[in-house]
Scaffold this motif. Structure first.
Motif, PDB file in Angstrom:
ATOM      1  N   GLU A  99      -5.440 -11.629  16.653  1.00  0.00           N
ATOM      2  CA  GLU A  99      -4.420 -10.601  16.837  1.00  0.00           C
ATOM      3  C   GLU A  99      -4.951  -9.218  16.474  1.00  0.00           C
ATOM      4  N   TYR A 100      -4.457  -8.228  17.195  1.00  0.00           N
ATOM      5  CA  TYR A 100      -4.495  -6.844  16.749  1.00  0.00           C
ATOM      6  C   TYR A 100      -3.049  -6.436  16.480  1.00  0.00           C
ATOM      7  N   VAL A 101      -2.807  -5.813  15.327  1.00  0.00           N
ATOM      8  CA  VAL A 101      -1.464  -5.403  14.920  1.00  0.00           C
ATOM      9  C   VAL A 101      -1.460  -3.902  14.667  1.00  0.00           C
ATOM     10  N   ARG A 102      -0.509  -3.221  15.296  1.00  0.00           N
ATOM     11  CA  ARG A 102      -0.370  -1.760  15.158  1.00  0.00           C
ATOM     12  C   ARG A 102       0.910  -1.458  14.403  1.00  0.00           C
ATOM     13  N   MET A 103       0.822  -0.563  13.429  1.00  0.00           N
ATOM     14  CA  MET A 103       1.976  -0.099  12.666  1.00  0.00           C
ATOM     15  C   MET A 103       2.066   1.411  12.771  1.00  0.00           C
ATOM     16  N   GLY A 104       3.268   1.929  13.018  1.00  0.00           N
ATOM     17  CA  GLY A 104       3.438   3.372  13.113  1.00  0.00           C
ATOM     18  C   GLY A 104       4.771   3.728  13.729  1.00  0.00           C
ATOM     19  N   SER A 105       4.769   4.796  14.507  1.00  0.00           N
ATOM     20  CA  SER A 105       5.976   5.232  15.196  1.00  0.00           C
ATOM     21  C   SER A 105       6.182   4.412  16.457  1.00  0.00           C
ATOM     22  N   PRO A 106       7.401   4.425  17.036  1.00  0.00           N
ATOM     23  CA  PRO A 106       7.602   3.711  18.305  1.00  0.00           C
ATOM     24  C   PRO A 106       6.612   4.153  19.381  1.00  0.00           C
ATOM     25  N   GLU A 107       6.336   5.444  19.458  1.00  0.00           N
ATOM     26  CA  GLU A 107       5.412   5.945  20.487  1.00  0.00           C
ATOM     27  C   GLU A 107       4.008   5.401  20.262  1.00  0.00           C
ATOM     28  N   TRP A 153      -3.425  -2.572  25.516  1.00  0.00           N
ATOM     29  CA  TRP A 153      -3.868  -3.959  25.472  1.00  0.00           C
ATOM     30  C   TRP A 153      -3.351  -4.786  26.636  1.00  0.00           C
ATOM     31  N   LEU A 154      -2.240  -4.390  27.228  1.00  0.00           N
ATOM     32  CA  LEU A 154      -1.831  -5.034  28.476  1.00  0.00           C
ATOM     33  C   LEU A 154      -2.910  -4.855  29.538  1.00  0.00           C
ATOM     34  N   GLU A 155      -3.454  -3.651  29.627  1.00  0.00           N
ATOM     35  CA  GLU A 155      -4.512  -3.388  30.608  1.00  0.00           C
ATOM     36  C   GLU A 155      -5.804  -4.100  30.228  1.00  0.00           C
ATOM     37  N   ARG A 156      -6.197  -4.010  28.958  1.00  0.00           N
ATOM     38  CA  ARG A 156      -7.449  -4.629  28.522  1.00  0.00           C
ATOM     39  C   ARG A 156      -7.399  -6.154  28.679  1.00  0.00           C
ATOM     40  N   GLY A 157      -6.302  -6.744  28.234  1.00  0.00           N
ATOM     41  CA  GLY A 157      -6.199  -8.202  28.294  1.00  0.00           C
ATOM     42  C   GLY A 157      -6.211  -8.721  29.713  1.00  0.00           C
ATOM     43  N   ALA A 190       3.771  -3.561  16.561  1.00  0.00           N
ATOM     44  CA  ALA A 190       3.497  -4.279  17.804  1.00  0.00           C
ATOM     45  C   ALA A 190       2.209  -5.066  17.598  1.00  0.00           C
ATOM     46  N   CYS A 191       2.039  -6.113  18.394  1.00  0.00           N
ATOM     47  CA  CYS A 191       0.810  -6.895  18.281  1.00  0.00           C
ATOM     48  C   CYS A 191       0.416  -7.432  19.647  1.00  0.00           C
ATOM     49  N   VAL A 192      -0.872  -7.715  19.783  1.00  0.00           N
ATOM     50  CA  VAL A 192      -1.372  -8.480  20.917  1.00  0.00           C
ATOM     51  C   VAL A 192      -2.027  -9.716  20.337  1.00  0.00           C
ATOM     52  N   ARG A 250       0.810  -1.220   0.000  1.00  0.00           N
ATOM     53  CA  ARG A 250       0.000   0.000   0.000  1.00  0.00           C
ATOM     54  C   ARG A 250       0.842   1.269   0.000  1.00  0.00           C
ATOM     55  N   GLY A 251       2.135   1.139   0.265  1.00  0.00           N
ATOM     56  CA  GLY A 251       2.991   2.315   0.324  1.00  0.00           C
ATOM     57  C   GLY A 251       3.121   2.847   1.734  1.00  0.00           C
ATOM     58  N   PRO A 252       3.658   4.070   1.901  1.00  0.00           N
ATOM     59  CA  PRO A 252       3.892   4.632   3.231  1.00  0.00           C
ATOM     60  C   PRO A 252       2.618   4.687   4.073  1.00  0.00           C
ATOM     61  N   LEU A 253       2.783   4.524   5.375  1.00  0.00           N
ATOM     62  CA  LEU A 253       1.648   4.592   6.293  1.00  0.00           C
ATOM     63  C   LEU A 253       1.117   6.010   6.366  1.00  0.00           C
ATOM     64  N   PRO A 254      -0.172   6.183   6.652  1.00  0.00           N
ATOM     65  CA  PRO A 254      -0.671   7.525   6.959  1.00  0.00           C
ATOM     66  C   PRO A 254      -0.064   8.033   8.265  1.00  0.00           C
ATOM     67  N   ALA A 255      -0.220   9.320   8.544  1.00  0.00           N
ATOM     68  CA  ALA A 255       0.408   9.928   9.728  1.00  0.00           C
ATOM     69  C   ALA A 255      -0.002   9.227  11.022  1.00  0.00           C
ATOM     70  N   GLY A 256      -1.229   8.748  11.100  1.00  0.00           N
ATOM     71  CA  GLY A 256      -1.702   8.086  12.312  1.00  0.00           C
ATOM     72  C   GLY A 256      -1.362   6.620  12.384  1.00  0.00           C
ATOM     73  N   GLY A 257      -0.641   6.104  11.390  1.00  0.00           N
ATOM     74  CA  GLY A 257      -0.330   4.683  11.368  1.00  0.00           C
ATOM     75  C   GLY A 257      -1.536   3.849  10.971  1.00  0.00           C
ATOM     76  N   LEU A 258      -1.421   2.542  11.145  1.00  0.00           N
ATOM     77  CA  LEU A 258      -2.497   1.617  10.791  1.00  0.00           C
ATOM     78  C   LEU A 258      -2.722   0.613  11.918  1.00  0.00           C
ATOM     79  N   LEU A 259      -3.960   0.117  11.994  1.00  0.00           N
ATOM     80  CA  LEU A 259      -4.337  -0.881  12.990  1.00  0.00           C
ATOM     81  C   LEU A 259      -5.155  -1.955  12.299  1.00  0.00           C
ATOM     82  N   PHE A 260      -4.797  -3.222  12.536  1.00  0.00           N
ATOM     83  CA  PHE A 260      -5.459  -4.343  11.883  1.00  0.00           C
ATOM     84  C   PHE A 260      -5.974  -5.337  12.916  1.00  0.00           C
ATOM     85  N   ASP A 261      -7.093  -5.972  12.550  1.00  0.00           N
ATOM     86  CA  ASP A 261      -7.741  -7.009  13.362  1.00  0.00           C
ATOM     87  C   ASP A 261      -7.678  -8.301  12.557  1.00  0.00           C
ATOM     88  N   LEU A 262      -6.976  -9.316  13.093  1.00  0.00           N
ATOM     89  CA  LEU A 262      -6.716 -10.548  12.357  1.00  0.00           C
ATOM     90  C   LEU A 262      -7.166 -11.773  13.153  1.00  0.00           C
TER      91      LEU A 262
END
Length: 323
Positions: free
Chosen positions: A187-195, A204-208, A289-291, A152-164
């Motif tokens: 899984e939930y997978v987050r892509m973006g900056s380290p922060e 997700w540590l808290e939610r799980g 990162a992923c949970v 898809r190319g570069p991520l948008p500024a807010g990054g991406l979040l996927f549900d798998l």
């Protein structure tokens, strides 16, 4: 690095042995077979699932969906097989060659077919004319995602979040019911900056942890490492622990020690971003990162601690699952 500070860990909770466990000498796996929750196939770690077992898996999957619904993750579902070229590029074979599974198929002519049938009839090895296909068994639900996101190319500024969610395979035959060779991973997978990705992992540590406590399960969240192969793998595992890259939510299921990892919270740093050339909007390499939720493992934990009769489970647990 400040962003890798160790999250607050959940305090262990005393395990409550099932009343059935105290009176029944048969193994937990045998009792799961007896009750029809699992179905024998003749292969250790490869089981059918009964109706009650599946009803819990489905309820857990729906519960995880409710927990993440407000986040707006893009939902994807992949088959239990993935592209062999993508698998090879992922680097999985560097760390886990012993767990990988490939798909082979017959590629011979009529004479080879006759040999195959003769071998089957005689009880000999019939696989000599099998060849590896372009499909391998998916080792984790997120592995087919990364090449798709990269295309898809570069991520948008807010990054991406996927549900798998996917069936996954790991070649580790065992009579421990929690160590299945084929199992489902949500899984939930987050892509973006380290922060961005570390904030996702903290949430997700808290939610799980809250989810598993609400299900009445004894638990502890512990630093962990992946089961890397060989001498070099032991160094990778030590580095993973030292940097706080992986945490697991553990529940006693097969025995008190070691407990079973039912959820995992992973920070991959820029490994997948670099491997697949996934860039952020500012040109930096994406971090991920992923949970992960082991749906069969959580189901087995519930059966161990609340008993094999779902109708006798505590009312608050049933409400959490089937409200």
């Amino acid at each position: 690095m400040d962003s890798l500070a160790t999250p607050t860990l959940a305090a262990p909770i005393e395990t409550r042995p099932s009343h059935a466990d105290a009176a029944e000498p048969r193994s937990f796996l045998d009792r799961l077979f007896d009750r029809g929750h699992l179905v024998r196939t003749g292969i250790d770690g490869l089981y059918g699932r009964g109706g009650d077992f599946e009803s819990v898996v489905e309820a857990l999957d729906a519960l995880v969906s409710r927990l993440g619904a407000a986040d707006g993750a893009e939902r994807m579902r992949f088959p239990p097989g993935m592209s062999r070229p993508a698998f090879e590029r992922s680097g999985y074979l560097k760390g886990f060659p012993n767990l990988a599974g490939t798909v082979h198929s017959f590629c011979g002519d009529e004479a080879a077919h006759a040999r195959l049938l003769a071998c089957v009839e005689a009880g000999r090895d019939w696989t000599q004319d099998q060849a590896c296909t372009d499909i391998v068994l998916t080792p984790a639900a997120c592995y087919p995602l990364y090449p798709v996101a990269a295309a898809r190319g570069p991520l948008p500024a807010g990054g991406l979040l996927f549900d798998l969610q996917s069936y996954c395979f790991r070649h580790e035959p065992s009579v421990e019911p929690t160590r299945m060779q084929m199992f489902r991973m949500r899984e939930y997978v987050r892509m973006g900056s380290p922060e961005q990705v570390l904030a996702f992992r903290e949430v997700w540590l808290e939610r799980g942890t809250a989810m598993m406590r609400a299900l009445g399960l004894p638990l502890a969240v512990d630093p962990a490492n992946d089961p890397f192969f060989g001498r070099a793998g032991r160094m990778l595992a030590n580095n993973q622990r030292m940097q706080g890259l992986k945490f697991e939510l553990n529940v006693p299921v097969n025995s008190e020690a070691p407990p079973t990892a039912c959820l995992s919270f992973n920070y991959h740093q820029d490994h997948f971003g670099s491997t697949w050339e996934i860039g952020q909007a500012d040109g930096a390499v994406a971090h991920t990162a992923c949970v992960g939720f082991g749906l069969e493992r959580i189901t087995l934990a519930l059966l161990r601690h609340h008993g094999l009769d779902l109708a006798a489970w505590p009312a608050d647990v049933r409400t959490q699952l089937w409200s």
